[in-house]
Design an enzyme around this catalytic site. Structure first.
Site, PDB file in Angstrom:
ATOM      1  N   PHE A  69      43.917  27.432  40.376  1.00 26.62           N
ATOM      2  CA  PHE A  69      45.013  28.347  40.026  1.00 26.62           C
ATOM      3  C   PHE A  69      45.316  29.179  41.265  1.00 26.62           C
ATOM      4  CE2 PHE A  69      45.928  32.725  38.394  1.00 26.62           C
ATOM      5  CZ  PHE A  69      46.929  32.490  37.463  1.00 26.62           C
ATOM      6  N   LEU A  72      47.477  32.001  42.589  1.00 24.38           N
ATOM      7  CA  LEU A  72      48.391  33.125  42.430  1.00 24.38           C
ATOM      8  C   LEU A  72      48.189  34.136  43.573  1.00 24.38           C
ATOM      9  CD1 LEU A  72      50.450  34.701  40.640  1.00 24.38           C
ATOM     10  CD2 LEU A  72      48.504  35.673  39.406  1.00 24.38           C
ATOM     11  N   PRO A 120      47.350  37.500  50.288  1.00 20.74           N
ATOM     12  CA  PRO A 120      46.861  38.693  50.992  1.00 20.74           C
ATOM     13  C   PRO A 120      47.586  39.972  50.571  1.00 20.74           C
ATOM     14  CG  PRO A 120      47.005  36.857  52.510  1.00 20.74           C
ATOM     15  CD  PRO A 120      47.573  36.366  51.209  1.00 20.74           C
ATOM     16  N   ALA A 149      49.232  40.368  47.632  1.00 18.71           N
ATOM     17  CA  ALA A 149      49.468  40.389  46.186  1.00 18.71           C
ATOM     18  C   ALA A 149      48.200  40.005  45.423  1.00 18.71           C
ATOM     19  CB  ALA A 149      50.608  39.422  45.825  1.00 18.71           C
ATOM     20  N   SER A 156      46.143  42.586  42.549  1.00 18.26           N
ATOM     21  CA  SER A 156      46.459  43.206  41.242  1.00 18.26           C
ATOM     22  C   SER A 156      47.965  43.205  41.015  1.00 18.26           C
ATOM     23  CB  SER A 156      45.945  44.652  41.210  1.00 18.26           C
ATOM     24  OG  SER A 156      44.557  44.680  41.437  1.00 18.26           O
ATOM     25  N   PHE A 189      41.675  33.364  48.384  1.00 19.81           N
ATOM     26  CA  PHE A 189      40.654  33.590  47.346  1.00 19.81           C
ATOM     27  C   PHE A 189      40.776  32.566  46.205  1.00 19.81           C
ATOM     28  CE2 PHE A 189      40.621  38.547  48.047  1.00 19.81           C
ATOM     29  CZ  PHE A 189      40.115  38.365  49.304  1.00 19.81           C
ATOM     30  N   GLN A 223       6.766  54.291  29.635  1.00 17.58           N
ATOM     31  CA  GLN A 223       7.960  54.531  28.822  1.00 17.58           C
ATOM     32  C   GLN A 223       9.254  54.399  29.649  1.00 17.58           C
ATOM     33  OE1 GLN A 223       8.670  58.432  26.949  1.00 17.58           O
ATOM     34  NE2 GLN A 223       8.494  57.362  25.002  1.00 17.58           N
ATOM     35  N   GLN A 230      15.574  47.276  39.199  1.00 16.34           N
ATOM     36  CA  GLN A 230      14.663  48.420  39.147  1.00 16.34           C
ATOM     37  C   GLN A 230      13.334  48.034  38.490  1.00 16.34           C
ATOM     38  OE1 GLN A 230      15.864  50.766  40.827  1.00 16.34           O
ATOM     39  NE2 GLN A 230      14.234  52.272  40.626  1.00 16.34           N
ATOM     40  N   GLU A 235      40.056  37.711  38.079  1.00 15.13           N
ATOM     41  CA  GLU A 235      40.807  37.527  36.824  1.00 15.13           C
ATOM     42  C   GLU A 235      41.191  38.899  36.242  1.00 15.13           C
ATOM     43  OE1 GLU A 235      39.911  34.364  34.206  1.00 15.13           O
ATOM     44  OE2 GLU A 235      38.996  33.139  35.756  1.00 15.13           O
TER      45      GLU A 235
END
Ligand SMILES: Cc1cc2nc3c(=O)[nH]c(=O)nc-3n(C[C@H](O)[C@H](O)[C@H](O)COP(=O)(O)OP(=O)(O)OC[C@H]3O[C@@H](n4cnc5c(N)ncnc54)[C@H](O)[C@@H]3O)c2cc1C
Length: 385
Positions: free
Chosen positions: A123, A125, A128, A130, A132, A156, A283, A341, A368
């Site tokens: 996919f 879309l 660089p 564009a 979000s 990407f 604990q 941790q 996504e």
């Protein structure tokens, strides 16, 4: 409310669980080091039908529904995340535009290949400038006779380097952009002017590549506009619907990884001895395990409920899917932090898988649709109500 998992899905989950244990987990570390999934494993994924979980049966897929897909992803995500990503684009962003908006001819030509895994789809879309703000894509498509000429750069792109085809979004009317000026195209890798660019270097997700895709006067036949001629200019809606559909499965991936981290943490806490007793007796450690388990439990309920809503009621779950994506992925990142941790210094070492989960899970809050974009979607839906 009935939360019983149907028998056919239980069987599917069992099969995937065995596959993870017997085939994937033993090579998980090797894949991490070599940054490559052996072809033999991809072949087994094909045999199990994993590339076609979401494709309609008439086109050779399993079509196991939203809950089925989530359950499979949950299991697959208990090992190296790259295995799930290998089948992910065929089931999700690389196919759903065609499933939802493709013509009959396009479905007949492409979906059986995608479902069988003979072809890998992706996919394209993001660019660089564009991410979000996807409506700001700069890739253009211009009609020249019987073909559209695509020019631009995508980046990407998951599975971009192994893909045989891509669903590509380009501007066909600069003035209209997202409102009637973006079109979706099915581009085969053999079309002239289509190139794979650099493979990007990432924090994690080794074994799963993302790459640039370059379109240099790439000639795409007119009939490869997703949905055909009437859908010229309607590609942005196709892109948004495709991304909406993937949000539940992204939640499932985060959930599966978090569950695995909890199991690893419980096991380690019971056997790691400090001050003369297992650290599970402190604990402070118990509280971390309790918080992990509680948050996983809450995430699982919301995920299954939203998947059930989609499968049984056919309800639009745009708001719920965004809630699932943001909650489950952020939960899994908190769980990964607690797992490191609990493991102490060993949680930071590459000898154990905890640090890999920690790095790989970071991505789930970004791609996504980032967490911030999910919150925008939730708020928009709320304010509409
Ligand atoms: C490993 C990986 C694989 C990917 N695979 C694909 C793929 O297969 N296909 C594809 O097309 N894309 C893919 N992407 C791209 C991915 O979808 C984008 O990275 C993502 O949408 C974010 O865009 P961006 O990286 O440009 O960040 P930006 O949009 O620049 O965002 C930067 C920050 O600003 C915030 N922000 C942006 N706008 C707003 C706003 N309006 N309100 C509040 N905060 C905002 C974001 O949430 C983020 O925190 C992939 C990315 C990665 C890292």
């Amino acid at each position: 409310m009935d939360f019983t998992i149907p028998e056919n899905l239980k069987l599917m989950v069992e099969t995937v669980r065995r596959f993870v244990k017997q085939d994937l987990e033993p090579v998980s570390q090797q894949v991490e080091e070599e940054d490559f999934i052996p072809e033999e494993l991809v072949r087994k994924m094909r045999e199990l039908g994993l590339f076609g979980l979401s494709i309609p049966q008439e086109y050779g897929g399993l079509d196991i529904g939203a809950l089925g897909e989530c359950l499979v992803y949950e299991e697959l995500s208990k090992t190296n995340a790259c295995f799930r990503t290998r089948i992910g684009t065929n089931n999700g962003i690389g196919s759903q535009g065609i499933v939802m908006d493709g013509t009959k001819e396009q479905k007949e030509k492409y979906l059986p290949r995608i479902a069988s895994g003979e072809w890998t789809s992706c996919f394209a879309l993001s660019e660089p400038e564009a991410g979000s703000d996807a409506a700001n894509i700069q890739t253009t498509a211009e009609l020249k006779g019987d073909h559209w000429a695509l020019n631009g750069l995508k980046h990407f792109i998951t599975n971009g380097d192994v893909a045989d085809m891509a669903v590509v979004f380009a501007v066909t009317d600069r003035k209209k952009r997202a409102r009637g000026g973006i079109t979706a195209f099915i581009v085969e890798k053999t079309f002239p002017g289509f190139y794979v660019g650099a493979i990007e270097r990432k924090m994690g997700m080794r074994g799963s590549h993302t790459s640039e895709l370059i379109f240099d006067n790439c000639l795409v036949p007119k009939e490869n506009v997703v949905g055909g001629e009437p859908n010229v200019g309607r590609g942005f809606a196709t892109a948004m619907k495709t991304l909406d559909k993937g949000r539940l499965t992204m939640g499932a991936c985060a959930l599966g990884a978090a569950q695995k981290l909890l199991e690893l943490s419980v096991g380690y806490a019971k056997q790691r001895v400090q001050f003369g007793k297992p650290i599970a007796e402190f604990q402070a450690i118990q509280f971390m395990l309790a918080d992990m388990a509680t948050q996983i439990y809450a995430s699982r309920q919301m995920l299954y409920h939203a998947a059930w809503l989609r499968d049984t009621k056919g309800t639009s779950v745009i708001k719920e899917a965004s809630m699932v994506k943001v909650y489950c992925t952020e939960m899994a990142n908190r769980v990964a932090d607690m797992a490191v941790q609990v493991f102490g210094g060993m949680g930071y070492m590459k000898d154990l898988p905890v640090e890999r989960f920690y790095r790989d899970l970071r991505l789930t809050r970004i791609y996504e649709g980032t967490s911030e974009i999910q919150r925008l979607v939730i708020a928009r839906e709320l304010l509409k109500e």
